[in-house]
Write an enzyme that holds these catalytic residues in place. Sequence first.
Site, PDB file in Angstrom:
ATOM      1  N   TYR A  20      58.188  77.167  22.581  1.00 42.83           N
ATOM      2  CA  TYR A  20      59.026  76.841  21.062  1.00 42.83           C
ATOM      3  C   TYR A  20      58.729  77.111  20.034  1.00 42.83           C
ATOM      4  O   TYR A  20      58.725  77.192  18.750  1.00 42.83           O
ATOM      5  CB  TYR A  20      59.048  76.378  21.325  1.00 42.83           C
ATOM      6  CG  TYR A  20      60.732  74.895  21.578  1.00 42.83           C
ATOM      7  CD1 TYR A  20      61.248  75.715  23.335  1.00 42.83           C
ATOM      8  CD2 TYR A  20      61.694  75.088  21.248  1.00 42.83           C
ATOM      9  CE1 TYR A  20      62.632  75.629  23.938  1.00 42.83           C
ATOM     10  CE2 TYR A  20      63.608  74.582  21.608  1.00 42.83           C
ATOM     11  CZ  TYR A  20      63.449  74.783  22.880  1.00 42.83           C
ATOM     12  OH  TYR A  20      64.334  74.695  24.130  1.00 42.83           O
ATOM     13  N   LYS A  59      56.409  74.974  36.940  1.00 41.04           N
ATOM     14  CA  LYS A  59      56.857  75.834  37.856  1.00 41.04           C
ATOM     15  C   LYS A  59      55.259  76.416  38.045  1.00 41.04           C
ATOM     16  O   LYS A  59      55.209  77.305  37.390  1.00 41.04           O
ATOM     17  CB  LYS A  59      57.747  77.144  36.570  1.00 41.04           C
ATOM     18  CG  LYS A  59      58.116  78.356  38.008  1.00 41.04           C
ATOM     19  CD  LYS A  59      58.875  77.876  39.049  1.00 41.04           C
ATOM     20  CE  LYS A  59      59.597  78.771  39.594  1.00 41.04           C
ATOM     21  NZ  LYS A  59      60.337  79.052  40.467  1.00 41.04           N
ATOM     22  N   ASP A  74      63.072  74.795  39.588  1.00 43.34           N
ATOM     23  CA  ASP A  74      64.146  75.325  40.098  1.00 43.34           C
ATOM     24  C   ASP A  74      64.734  74.147  41.264  1.00 43.34           C
ATOM     25  O   ASP A  74      65.830  74.195  41.177  1.00 43.34           O
ATOM     26  CB  ASP A  74      64.029  76.314  40.611  1.00 43.34           C
ATOM     27  CG  ASP A  74      62.878  76.626  41.700  1.00 43.34           C
ATOM     28  OD1 ASP A  74      62.243  75.939  41.140  1.00 43.34           O
ATOM     29  OD2 ASP A  74      62.478  77.832  41.860  1.00 43.34           O
ATOM     30  N   ASP A 120      64.456  71.301  27.915  1.00 43.66           N
ATOM     31  CA  ASP A 120      65.289  71.908  27.190  1.00 43.66           C
ATOM     32  C   ASP A 120      66.626  72.155  27.369  1.00 43.66           C
ATOM     33  O   ASP A 120      67.700  71.700  27.873  1.00 43.66           O
ATOM     34  CB  ASP A 120      65.636  73.068  25.828  1.00 43.66           C
ATOM     35  CG  ASP A 120      66.849  73.902  25.115  1.00 43.66           C
ATOM     36  OD1 ASP A 120      67.242  72.426  24.670  1.00 43.66           O
ATOM     37  OD2 ASP A 120      67.310  74.424  25.285  1.00 43.66           O
ATOM     38  N   ASP A 152      70.207  68.807  29.501  1.00 45.02           N
ATOM     39  CA  ASP A 152      71.846  69.980  29.146  1.00 45.02           C
ATOM     40  C   ASP A 152      72.546  69.412  30.523  1.00 45.02           C
ATOM     41  O   ASP A 152      73.313  68.665  30.533  1.00 45.02           O
ATOM     42  CB  ASP A 152      71.705  71.436  28.741  1.00 45.02           C
ATOM     43  CG  ASP A 152      72.067  71.444  27.365  1.00 45.02           C
ATOM     44  OD1 ASP A 152      71.627  70.120  26.823  1.00 45.02           O
ATOM     45  OD2 ASP A 152      72.542  72.369  27.130  1.00 45.02           O
TER      46      ASP A 152
HETATM   47  C1  IPM Z   1      67.988  70.740  21.509  1.00 45.85           C
HETATM   48  C2  IPM Z   1      68.887  72.370  20.851  1.00 45.85           C
HETATM   49  C3  IPM Z   1      67.574  72.295  20.238  1.00 45.85           C
HETATM   50  C4  IPM Z   1      66.295  72.233  21.378  1.00 45.85           C
HETATM   51  C5  IPM Z   1      68.119  73.968  20.061  1.00 45.85           C
HETATM   52  C6  IPM Z   1      69.142  74.446  18.651  1.00 45.85           C
HETATM   53  C7  IPM Z   1      66.700  74.131  19.019  1.00 45.85           C
HETATM   54  O1  IPM Z   1      68.875  72.723  21.595  1.00 45.85           O
HETATM   55  O2  IPM Z   1      67.834  69.597  21.186  1.00 45.85           O
HETATM   56  O3  IPM Z   1      68.163  70.376  23.056  1.00 45.85           O
HETATM   57  O4  IPM Z   1      66.137  74.061  22.468  1.00 45.85           O
HETATM   58  O5  IPM Z   1      65.619  71.146  21.039  1.00 45.85           O
HETATM   59 MN    MN Z   2      68.602  71.765  24.225  1.00 46.11          MN
END
Ligand code: IPM
Ligand code: MN
Length: 346
Positions: free
Chosen positions: A138, A188, A221, A245, A249
């Site tokens: 990042y 990884k 993975d 990240d 999710d």
């Molecule tokens: C999150 C989002 C951000 C990230 C993006 C929007 C920069 O996906 O907060 O998880 O990747 O950190």
């Molecule tokens: Mn995210």
Amino acid sequence: MPTIQKTYNVAVIPGDGIGKEITPVAQQVLERAARGVADFSYTYFDLGAERYLRDGSILPDEELDRIKRTDAILLGAIGDPRIKAGILERGLLLKLRFSLDQYVNLRPSKLFRGVESPLKNPGDIDFAVVREGTEGLYCGAGGAVRRGTPQEVATEVSINTAYGVERVVRYAFDLAMRRRRHVTLVHKKNVLVNAGDMWQRIVDDVAKEYPDVTHDYLHIDAATIFMVSQPSRFDVILTDNLFGDILTDEAGEVVGGVGYSASGCINASGEYPSMFEPIHGSAPDIAGKGIANPTAAVLSSAMLLRHLGLDEPAERIERAVEADIEQSGAVQRSTKQIGDDILARL
Ligand code: IPM
Ligand code: MN
């Protein structure tokens, strides 16, 4: 005699879409929970897609300076399909995380009673991902040459410093001490042998100072598999910026959708303010309808309180949210109704 309460100055960035609808609910809940303990004074920042479309500003230095002087930041959501990918992400969200040195991206996942997981046998899910927030892929290190030609070259370089890794590793072990005392490093290292090896060595070294905390390791993975096959094995997951990240999710989904997931971008040294935001985005499809679920924003306000050392009101919010979800989580309610129901429990 009336006691004098500390007043915290909170920067509020409602942002885009549903961010504008859920953030006021989070503020109301925050105030109610901390009543008699702390006061809040807000400074509002008009940042996000609309501001950018209106006057081209993303995060002016003067506003960043004022944000730096606050005690904490409450952020709603940033993003708008009218704006090219990367502009607000890099120019606003990541600029805040990097300028304020928010090196811990803390993302707890808990399956609340009354919420349906997409997993057939979810078991007890209650873990926290400690995602590094200022390094890795990042950083923005890299570039492009011969752009648009058949010989185009594009690079993104993952930056990992021993300093940056050690401080987030320590945070994860400290957090594990307050939880079930287990840390899982996710990386990884079979392929990313330079960074992976350094992460592992630093974890092994720091772990010696925490004899009560056990730790193990998973490749990213494999971690995505265990996240759906056996999520109850996790307590604290420690990982780098990009893996974190992706994994958070997936974690949000296994606990019933990102609508219940809060997060903190934390500067654990206290040098700059930390920022609290729901994991979900601005949801332009339902924006303006008054139906967005404010729960993740409300839980983010609890994380904000805990960060300021106000543990008791933070817990009250969490208990109120848990009770609300258990009783009414399955009922279709408006943003305002959910907020009122949570407030009524405080
Ligand atoms: C999150 C989002 C951000 C990230 C993006 C929007 C920069 O996906 O907060 O998880 O990747 O950190
Ligand atoms: Mn995210």
